[in-house]
Design a protein around this motif. Structure first.
Motif, mmCIF file in Angstrom:
data_model
loop_
_atom_site.group_PDB
_atom_site.id
_atom_site.type_symbol
_atom_site.label_atom_id
_atom_site.label_comp_id
_atom_site.label_asym_id
_atom_site.label_seq_id
_atom_site.Cartn_x
_atom_site.Cartn_y
_atom_site.Cartn_z
ATOM 1 N N GLY A 296 143.270 36.984 62.162
ATOM 2 C CA GLY A 296 143.584 38.411 62.068
ATOM 3 C C GLY A 296 143.400 38.988 63.464
ATOM 4 O O GLY A 296 142.311 39.409 63.847
ATOM 5 N N SER A 297 144.487 38.995 64.241
ATOM 6 C CA SER A 297 144.380 39.175 65.693
ATOM 7 C C SER A 297 144.131 40.618 66.133
ATOM 8 O O SER A 297 143.553 40.855 67.194
ATOM 9 C CB SER A 297 145.683 38.718 66.353
ATOM 10 O OG SER A 297 146.140 37.509 65.784
ATOM 11 N N TYR A 298 144.599 41.573 65.357
ATOM 12 C CA TYR A 298 144.681 42.939 65.890
ATOM 13 C C TYR A 298 143.504 43.837 65.526
ATOM 14 O O TYR A 298 143.511 45.028 65.864
ATOM 15 C CB TYR A 298 145.989 43.593 65.428
ATOM 16 C CG TYR A 298 147.243 42.929 65.966
ATOM 17 C CD1 TYR A 298 147.232 42.252 67.186
ATOM 18 C CD2 TYR A 298 148.439 42.986 65.261
ATOM 19 C CE1 TYR A 298 148.378 41.652 67.666
ATOM 20 C CE2 TYR A 298 149.590 42.396 65.743
ATOM 21 C CZ TYR A 298 149.559 41.725 66.949
ATOM 22 O OH TYR A 298 150.700 41.138 67.432
ATOM 23 N N ILE A 299 142.506 43.289 64.839
ATOM 24 C CA ILE A 299 141.270 44.055 64.650
ATOM 25 C C ILE A 299 140.713 44.359 66.042
ATOM 26 O O ILE A 299 140.304 45.480 66.357
ATOM 27 C CB ILE A 299 140.264 43.254 63.794
ATOM 28 C CG1 ILE A 299 140.873 42.943 62.416
ATOM 29 C CG2 ILE A 299 138.941 44.010 63.661
ATOM 30 C CD1 ILE A 299 140.112 41.907 61.609
ATOM 31 N N GLY B 173 135.344 32.471 73.384
ATOM 32 C CA GLY B 173 134.853 32.605 72.011
ATOM 33 C C GLY B 173 135.487 31.589 71.081
ATOM 34 O O GLY B 173 134.793 30.894 70.326
ATOM 35 N N ALA B 174 136.823 31.467 71.126
ATOM 36 C CA ALA B 174 137.502 30.513 70.238
ATOM 37 C C ALA B 174 137.266 29.080 70.697
ATOM 38 O O ALA B 174 137.171 28.164 69.873
ATOM 39 C CB ALA B 174 139.000 30.808 70.191
ATOM 40 N N THR B 175 137.162 28.860 72.011
ATOM 41 C CA THR B 175 136.930 27.502 72.505
ATOM 42 C C THR B 175 135.539 26.993 72.080
ATOM 43 O O THR B 175 135.378 25.808 71.784
ATOM 44 C CB THR B 175 137.119 27.446 74.038
ATOM 45 O OG1 THR B 175 138.491 27.751 74.344
ATOM 46 C CG2 THR B 175 136.786 26.075 74.597
ATOM 47 N N ALA B 176 134.557 27.888 72.006
ATOM 48 C CA ALA B 176 133.237 27.472 71.487
ATOM 49 C C ALA B 176 133.373 26.928 70.064
ATOM 50 O O ALA B 176 132.756 25.917 69.712
ATOM 51 C CB ALA B 176 132.266 28.647 71.509
ATOM 52 N N ALA C 174 145.099 33.445 73.233
ATOM 53 C CA ALA C 174 143.830 32.728 73.424
ATOM 54 C C ALA C 174 143.265 32.106 72.146
ATOM 55 O O ALA C 174 142.853 30.936 72.151
ATOM 56 C CB ALA C 174 142.797 33.672 74.044
ATOM 57 N N THR C 175 143.241 32.869 71.059
ATOM 58 C CA THR C 175 142.570 32.345 69.857
ATOM 59 C C THR C 175 143.279 31.117 69.286
ATOM 60 O O THR C 175 142.654 30.046 69.185
ATOM 61 C CB THR C 175 142.412 33.458 68.799
ATOM 62 O OG1 THR C 175 141.831 34.607 69.422
ATOM 63 C CG2 THR C 175 141.547 33.002 67.644
#
Ligand code: MG
Ligand code: ZN
Length: 375
Positions: A254-257, A89-92, A138-139
């Motif tokens: 905002g990683s923890y959502i 997702g983040a790589t896209a 990852a993000t």
């Protein structure tokens, strides 16, 4: 300190140049437009429309999401799976191509691709990354690292040293100083002109790069007592970039959502959405006050298959379930990611590019288009 249009006019008037006929064809507003576009890209991991909706039902005031003027939707699927992960997702977003699950900064055939952060750094931009989880997760990793699998944390940390990101904040100390290869990456950061803080958000030093690695693993969640870290780190980064000449690209996560969704923990998920919304307020204020800036906010995917539905409580007198009209409940359909279209919110210069419905990797191209339009 950036050069404003008013400062240019004042300077030209001081030199007696404004009345000069030879300069007549240079319209003053063109001077202002030549300042490159700075971009703040914010990712609420796992934040679909239902998560955004919780800010409207559970917050104390009108959410900052209401301040956005341009809204679109993107489709999250990776190259093979309709339901993606945070790496693909983040790589896209970072390389402009759909890839495979677990991929970090590499194409579907595992070939390294230049990320938007690296590309803009090459063009003289300052760069920034803020996360709640490990800075090798990852993000954030998808913006500076190139590895075939997201779990290669030590290799990702080593690549962060080489990336020379100007301001970064997150967790993951153990991948810097308790490594299998015995290397001390904190020493390497210090040798690369970093101000390093492993205890708290000290003031950034404007003549150095700044690194904040504040927990062995992730920084605590909001319900575990994180406090205002996300808003404060974001504010510090904006202050730091603003003191210097060059434009900047910064990703804030905002990683923890997402983690609240995996845990089917409504309190955790909602508190993380509200904290993200608070950080949005900091950035929206900055973008509204600063020309040549663009804010883009989205998510990699939704997590939890969340819906917002009727809230029931036991009626004491009848002993039966009764709907409470002024309340809602959060329902989880899964502890996994889901395939819903994901909202994209944009404000500032070039924000209109983000309207419509498109694939996730288009966001990369839309950011570069906004930069080219500002030239
Ligand atoms: Mg993430
Ligand atoms: Zn997830």
């Amino acid at each position: 300190m950036k050069i404003s249009y008013q400062m240019v006019i004042t300077a030209l008037a001081g030199l007696g140049l404004l009345g000069c006929s030879a300069k007549k064809e240079e319209k003053p507003e063109e001077v202002g437009n030549k300042e490159p576009l700075s971009i703040i890209f914010m990712i609420g991991d796992g934040m679909g429309v239902p998560q955004v909706s919780t800010a409207y039902y559970f917050g104390d005031s009108l959410p900052n999401f209401s301040r956005f003027e341009h809204i679109g939707l993107h489709k999250t699927s990776d190259k093979k799976y309709e339901i993606t992960d945070s790496a693909a997702g983040a790589t896209a977003f970072s390389i402009g191509q759909k890839t495979y699950k677990r991929a970090i900064g590499v194409s579907v055939d595992s070939i390294s691709q230049e990320t938007i952060l690296e590309r803009l750094k090459g063009e003289g931009y300052q760069t920034g990354l803020i996360s709640l989880t490990t800075i090798t997760h990852a993000t954030p990793a998808s913006f500076y690292a190139h590895v075939p699998d997201r779990d290669m944390h030590e290799e990702i940390a080593a690549q962060l040293i080489d990336a020379e990101v100007d301001f970064f904040a997150g967790g993951g100390k153990k991948f810097f100083n308790k490594r299998d290869d015995g290397k001390d990456l904190f020493a390497e950061l210090l040798s690369k002109n970093y101000h390093l803080d492993t205890l708290g958000l000290s003031k950034p030093e404007s003549n150095k790069r700044n690194a904040y690695v504040l927990a062995d693993d992730g920084i605590p969640s909001k319900i575990e007592g994180r406090g205002d870290y996300l808003s404060e780190a974001t504010k510090n980064a904006l202050d730091y970039f603003d003191q210097r000449e060059a434009p900047f690209f910064m990703m804030v996560e905002g990683s923890y959502i997402d983690w609240g969704g995996h845990a089917k923990n409504a309190e955790m998920m909602i508190s993380e959405v509200l904290d993200f919304d608070k950080a949005l307020g900091v950035v929206l204020d900055y973008v509204e006050a600063t020309p040549n800036t663009l804010l883009v906010v989205t998510a990699d995917h939704e997590t939890g298959g969340v819906s917002i539905g009727k809230h029931y409580e036991m009626d004491e007198s009848t002993g039966e379930k009764k709907e409470v009209p002024e309340k809602v409940s959060v329902y989880f359909n899964t502890d996994q990611h889901s395939g819903e279209l994901i909202p994209v919110f944009a404000n500032g210069q070039g924000a209109e590019n983000f309207q419509g419905i498109y694939e996730n990797n288009e966001i990369y191209h839309k950011m570069l288009r906004a930069i080219n339009q500002a030239k």
